[in-house]
Write a protein that holds these residues in place. Structure first.
Motif: not given
Length: 57
Positions: A30-49
């Protein structure tokens, strides 16, 4: 250089061209060509090194 290390390098050098030229195939289901709404939150997780930074639950 130790014989075992040299053998490992030779095996890696022999197998690298075979795996590097493997064919790929993509099936688009399936391919979606419409517009996606802007997210309310963006989560960033730091990976263990390092293993010391990994904590098991």
């Amino acid at each position: 250089m130790q014989p075992l290390t040299r053998f490992g390098l030779l095996v890696t050098a022999a197998l690298l061209p075979i795996t590097g030229c493997a064919p790929t195939k993509v099936n688009v289901v399936r391919q979606y060509t419409g517009n996606l709404p802007q997210p309310n939150r963006i989560f960033v997780y730091y990976f263990a090194v390092s293993p010391g930074e990994v904590k098991l639950h």
